[in-house]
Design a protein around this motif. Structure first.
Motif, PDB file in Angstrom:
ATOM      1  N   THR A  78      26.246 -31.883  64.831  1.00 53.96           N
ATOM      2  CA  THR A  78      27.448 -31.066  64.684  1.00 53.96           C
ATOM      3  C   THR A  78      27.672 -30.519  63.277  1.00 53.96           C
ATOM      4  O   THR A  78      28.342 -29.495  63.125  1.00 53.96           O
ATOM      5  N   ILE A  79      27.158 -31.171  62.263  1.00 52.60           N
ATOM      6  CA  ILE A  79      27.359 -30.670  60.896  1.00 52.60           C
ATOM      7  C   ILE A  79      26.555 -29.384  60.731  1.00 52.60           C
ATOM      8  O   ILE A  79      25.341 -29.368  60.979  1.00 52.60           O
ATOM      9  N   PRO A  80      27.178 -28.300  60.308  1.00 47.03           N
ATOM     10  CA  PRO A  80      26.490 -27.006  60.342  1.00 47.03           C
ATOM     11  C   PRO A  80      25.425 -26.820  59.265  1.00 47.03           C
ATOM     12  O   PRO A  80      24.383 -26.204  59.532  1.00 47.03           O
ATOM     13  N   GLU A  81      25.650 -27.315  58.063  1.00 43.29           N
ATOM     14  CA  GLU A  81      24.718 -27.040  56.968  1.00 43.29           C
ATOM     15  C   GLU A  81      23.546 -28.013  57.026  1.00 43.29           C
ATOM     16  O   GLU A  81      23.721 -29.210  57.206  1.00 43.29           O
ATOM     17  N   ARG A  82      22.334 -27.493  56.869  1.00 40.93           N
ATOM     18  CA  ARG A  82      21.118 -28.266  57.128  1.00 40.93           C
ATOM     19  C   ARG A  82      21.020 -29.510  56.249  1.00 40.93           C
ATOM     20  O   ARG A  82      20.761 -30.607  56.747  1.00 40.93           O
ATOM     21  N   ARG A  83      21.193 -29.382  54.964  1.00 44.64           N
ATOM     22  CA  ARG A  83      21.058 -30.538  54.079  1.00 44.64           C
ATOM     23  C   ARG A  83      22.138 -31.571  54.360  1.00 44.64           C
ATOM     24  O   ARG A  83      21.878 -32.779  54.390  1.00 44.64           O
ATOM     25  N   GLN A  84      23.345 -31.101  54.602  1.00 43.60           N
ATOM     26  CA  GLN A  84      24.445 -32.028  54.859  1.00 43.60           C
ATOM     27  C   GLN A  84      24.252 -32.792  56.164  1.00 43.60           C
ATOM     28  O   GLN A  84      24.631 -33.966  56.254  1.00 43.60           O
ATOM     29  N   ARG A  85      23.697 -32.146  57.188  1.00 43.06           N
ATOM     30  CA  ARG A  85      23.549 -32.850  58.461  1.00 43.06           C
ATOM     31  C   ARG A  85      22.418 -33.865  58.426  1.00 43.06           C
ATOM     32  O   ARG A  85      22.228 -34.617  59.387  1.00 43.06           O
ATOM     33  N   ILE A  86      21.655 -33.896  57.344  1.00 49.62           N
ATOM     34  CA  ILE A  86      20.687 -34.968  57.124  1.00 49.62           C
ATOM     35  C   ILE A  86      21.256 -36.018  56.186  1.00 49.62           C
ATOM     36  O   ILE A  86      21.211 -37.220  56.456  1.00 49.62           O
ATOM     37  N   ILE A  87      21.826 -35.579  55.089  1.00 50.88           N
ATOM     38  CA  ILE A  87      22.287 -36.521  54.063  1.00 50.88           C
ATOM     39  C   ILE A  87      23.524 -37.292  54.508  1.00 50.88           C
ATOM     40  O   ILE A  87      23.583 -38.525  54.387  1.00 50.88           O
ATOM     41  N   LEU A  88      24.521 -36.606  55.033  1.00 52.71           N
ATOM     42  CA  LEU A  88      25.784 -37.274  55.361  1.00 52.71           C
ATOM     43  C   LEU A  88      25.637 -38.363  56.425  1.00 52.71           C
ATOM     44  O   LEU A  88      26.208 -39.453  56.268  1.00 52.71           O
ATOM     45  N   PRO A  89      24.885 -38.133  57.524  1.00 51.97           N
ATOM     46  CA  PRO A  89      24.721 -39.231  58.488  1.00 51.97           C
ATOM     47  C   PRO A  89      24.039 -40.459  57.898  1.00 51.97           C
ATOM     48  O   PRO A  89      24.375 -41.595  58.259  1.00 51.97           O
ATOM     49  N   LEU A  90      23.089 -40.235  56.994  1.00 49.02           N
ATOM     50  CA  LEU A  90      22.387 -41.383  56.422  1.00 49.02           C
ATOM     51  C   LEU A  90      23.227 -42.134  55.406  1.00 49.02           C
ATOM     52  O   LEU A  90      22.949 -43.299  55.107  1.00 49.02           O
ATOM     53  N   LEU A  91      24.266 -41.477  54.886  1.00 50.02           N
ATOM     54  CA  LEU A  91      25.181 -42.195  54.008  1.00 50.02           C
ATOM     55  C   LEU A  91      25.988 -43.247  54.766  1.00 50.02           C
ATOM     56  O   LEU A  91      26.493 -44.188  54.154  1.00 50.02           O
ATOM     57  N   VAL A  92      26.098 -43.083  56.088  1.00 47.59           N
ATOM     58  CA  VAL A  92      26.861 -44.052  56.877  1.00 47.59           C
ATOM     59  C   VAL A  92      26.236 -45.445  56.778  1.00 47.59           C
ATOM     60  O   VAL A  92      26.921 -46.408  56.394  1.00 47.59           O
TER      61      VAL A  92
END
Length: 255
Positions: A161-175
């Motif tokens: 669901t996160i639109p920006e490519r880098r964010q949709r990889i980095i943000l989930p892994l921060l969990v």
């Protein structure tokens, strides 16, 4: 919704030498190495020095982020959600036998991935957002009984669901990095008990190292290995579990 083909980025040439970066084939190989290291550590944990545990768990932490990412890519391109989900369910059921015998008493990670797939499908099909979030919350609650727990479906949904490519990889892994890695590291720093360090390195090293790998994904499939990737999961658990039993006379579950 666009046509799908069951494998990540299937519209790309499977062997395109002009593409830089990593194909899904390479990511799957890394995931296979990581899951083998991780499960070997779980199974042989009492017999391993702490240094080996740190290395095996650190590499093992790569596996789920890659599997979750490839599930999302597969969902985006599959031509049949029913067949995709059916394969996951079939191999999840098969894998549960060696997983339950040799690793743990919860449900294996293929069930976690299947729940994540169901949430993605519900998001695209359910027009009523309230009903969707109720369904997603219920499915996520069920995932508490599975490997990676509620964190797994949450990461999968974020990757979709996160639109920006880098964010949709980095943000989930921060969990997992922030949610489990830092508390585990804090526990270690309080006691300096080396037995706690491998559990901190699993998310801190593995999930962190997965970020550049996933960012390097070039959208190509590479060499096909769909069935091998599915089949390897139960087979390697069975081989490791039987090997521990025969070599050490220990048939108990890991850890």
């Amino acid at each position: 919704m666009s046509a799908r083909t069951d494998t990540p980025a299937a519209s790309a040439s499977p062997l395109d030498p002009s593409r830089t970066g990593l194909s899904s084939f390479v990511l799957k190989v890394v995931a296979i190495v990581g899951m083998t290291f991780n499960h070997a550590c779980y199974l042989f944990y009492p017999y391993l020095p702490v240094e080996a545990r740190c290395v095996l768990f650190g590499v093992g932490g790569l596996t789920f982020p890659i599997m979750a990412f490839l599930l999302v890519e597969g969902y985006r391109h599959t031509s049949s959600i029913e067949r995709y989900a059916g394969r996951l369910l079939a191999f999840a059921l098969v894998a549960q036998v060696p997983y339950g015998l040799f690793l743990a008493r919860n449900f294996n990670v293929l069930f976690t991935l299947l729940i994540g797939l169901m949430i993605l499908h519900a998001r695209d099909r359910m027009q009523d957002r309230v009903q969707f979030w109720i369904a997603a919350a219920a499915l996520t609650a069920v995932s508490a009984l599975c490997d990676w727990g509620i964190v797994g479906p949450l990461m999968i949904l974020m990757m979709q669901t996160i639109p920006e490519r880098r964010q949709r990889i980095i943000l989930p892994l921060l969990v997992p990095i922030l949610g489990t890695g830092l508390p585990a590291l804090s526990d270690y720093l309080v006691s300096f008990d080396l037995a706690l360090l491998p559990f901190a390195l699993y998310p801190l090293v593995g999930c962190t190292a997965a970020i550049p790998l996933l960012l390097a994904y070039n959208g190509s499939r590479g060499r096909p290995m769909k069935w091998f990737f599915y089949a390897y999961y139960p087979l390697h658990i069975l081989v490791l579990g039987v090997a521990k039993g025969l070599l050490l006379g220990d048939w108990s579950p890991g850890l």
